[in-house]
Design an enzyme around this catalytic site. Structure first.
Site, mmCIF file in Angstrom:
data_model
loop_
_atom_site.group_PDB
_atom_site.id
_atom_site.type_symbol
_atom_site.label_atom_id
_atom_site.label_comp_id
_atom_site.label_asym_id
_atom_site.label_seq_id
_atom_site.Cartn_x
_atom_site.Cartn_y
_atom_site.Cartn_z
ATOM 1 C CE LYS A 54 -3.866 -2.335 2.134
ATOM 2 N NZ LYS A 54 -4.427 -2.854 3.383
ATOM 3 C CD GLN A 98 -3.340 -4.435 6.534
ATOM 4 O OE1 GLN A 98 -3.191 -3.503 5.755
ATOM 5 N NE2 GLN A 98 -4.003 -5.534 6.207
ATOM 6 C CG ASP A 121 -9.934 0.023 4.586
ATOM 7 O OD1 ASP A 121 -9.817 -0.191 3.363
ATOM 8 O OD2 ASP A 121 -9.378 -0.657 5.464
#
Ligand code: NDP
Length: 293
Positions: A54, A98, A121
Site C-alpha cells: 500500500k 490494517q 477503507d
C-alpha cells in the site's frame, strides 16, 4: 462460447493512472500533497506485506505514505490515541488500520474512532450508514472495485438482476448496496439461501464473495452473465499451491459473457480504490469538487 476476460490488473492500472493525474491537479490547486496513513499493530507477516504494498502504491500515485507501527502488545488505548492523533493531523487525508488487530484490541472500537472524512477503507459505522442512506461518503474498496469492473463490461447496469453471494460487512453488504445504487435489482444470498443454484441462474451479474473454492458451478451461471469473483482461496492441486476464486472458472468461462479471473481480477482493484478514495477524501476535506476519476 468463451467469456470476455475482465482484466483487473489493467483496469486497476488505469484507475491508478487517473488517481496520479488527479493528485497533480490537486497539488496545482492547493500546493499540498494528499497523505495516506496506514496503522500496523504487531508483526503479522501477511499484514506487513500488505502495508508495504500500500505504501509503495501510494508513493507511485504521487501521494505521501505515512506508516505508523505499534508493537503487538500495544494497548487498545494506545491504538485509539494514535488514530485520534491522525484525525487531528491536517496533513493526513486518509487513515487505514490494517486488520486483523491483535485479539486483545477491539477492532470495531478502533475503526470507529477514524474520522469519517478520512475513512478511506469505508469501514466505519458512519460510512456504512451513509452508503445505506445513499449519501455521499467513502465506499469500501473491494466492493467499489467490483462495481468498476462490472461497469467496464456494461456502462449502465440499471435494470439488471444482480445476485451477490455473501453478506459480510467488508464485501457482500456494501457490494449489494452499490449495485442497488446502480439501479440493479439485487438479491443477497448467503449460507441459508435455499436453492442457491437456481437463484444464481437468475443473475445477469453474479458476484461471489464467499471464501469457498470453486463453489459456484458452471451451470449456475446464466448464459451471457457478468461474473465477478471476489473470492481468494489458496488450494493444493496437482501437488502445487495456487489461488482460485469462489467460481469454478474453467466451467463458468464457457457460459458467462464476461468474467474476472483469480488472481488478476478483483484483487488488484482493492489498492487502486484505496488510492482513489484518498485523493477524493483530500479534495472533499478542502471543499473542492470530487476529482475526475
Ligand atoms: P466472510 O467469511 O466474512 O463472509 C462470507 C460470506 O459467505 C458470508 O455471508 C456467508 O454467509 C457466505 N457463505 C458461506 N458459505 C456459504 C455457502 N455455502 N453458500 C452461500 N453463502 C455462503 O468473507 P468476506 O466477505 O470477508 O470475504 C469473502 C471472500 O472474498 C474471501 O474469499 C476473501 O478472501 C475474499 N476477499 C477478497 C478481497 C479482494 O481484494 N479481492 C478483499 C476481501 C475479501 P452467512 O452470512 O450466512 O454466514
Amino acid at each position: 462460447m468463451s467469456a470476455e476476460l475482465i482484466d483487473g490488473k489493467q483496469i486497476a492500472a488505469d484507475v491508478r493512472e487517473r488517481v496520479a493525474a488527479a493528485v497533480s491537479v490537486f497539488e496545482a490547486k492547493t500546493a499540498e500533497t494528499p497523505g495516506l496513513a496506514v496503522v500496523l499493530v504487531g508483526e503479522d507477516p501477511a499484514s506487513q506485506v500488505y502495508v508495504r504494498n500500500k505504501g509503495l502504491a501510494t508513493v507511485k500515485a504521487g501521494m505521501r505514505s505515512i506508516e505508523k507501527r505499534l508493537p503487538a502488545n500495544a494497548s487498545e488505548e494506545e491504538v485509539v490515541s494514535l488514530v485520534r492523533a491522525l484525525n487531528a493531523d491536517n496533513a493526513v487525508d486518509g487513515i487505514l488500520v490494517q486488520l486483523p488487530l491483535p485479539s486483545h484490541i477491539d477492532a470495531n472500537r478502533v475503526i470507529n474512532e477514524i474520522d469519517p472524512s478520512k475513512d478511506v477503507d469505508g469501514l466505519t459505522e458512519a460510512s456504512a450508514g451513509r452508503l445505506l442512506l445513499g449519501k455521499q461518503g467513502l465506499v469500501p474498496c473491494t466492493p467499489q472495485g467490483s462495481v468498476i469492473l462490472a461497469k467496464t463490461v456494461r456502462k449502465d447496469l440499471g435494470g439488471l438482476n444482480a445476485v451477490v453471494i455473501g453478506r459480510s460487512i467488508l464485501v457482500g453488504k456494501p457490494l449489494s448496496l452499490l449495485l442497488l445504487a446502480e439501479n440493479c435489482t439485487v438479491t443477497m444470498a448467503h449460507s441459508r439461501t435455499s436453492n442457491l443454484a437456481d437463484v444464481c441462474r437468475q443473475a445477469d451479474i453474479l458476484c461471489a464473495a464467499v471464501g469457498c473454492p470453486k463453489m459456484i458451478k458452471g451451470d449456475w451461471v446464466k448464459p451471457g452473465a457478468i461474473v465477478i469473483d471476489v473470492g481468494i482461496n489458496r488450494i493444493e492441486e496437482d501437488g502445487k499451491s495456487r489461488l482460485v476464486g469462489d467460481v469454478d472458472f474453467d466451467a463458468a468461462v464457457e457460459r458467462a459473457g464476461a468474467i474476472t479471473p483469480v488472481p488478476g481480477g478483483v484483487g488488484p482493484m482493492t489498492i487502486a480504490c484505496l488510492l482513489r478514495n484518498t485523493v477524493i477524501a483530500a479534495a472533499r476535506r478542502r471543499g473542492l469538487a470530487d476529482p475526475e476519476l
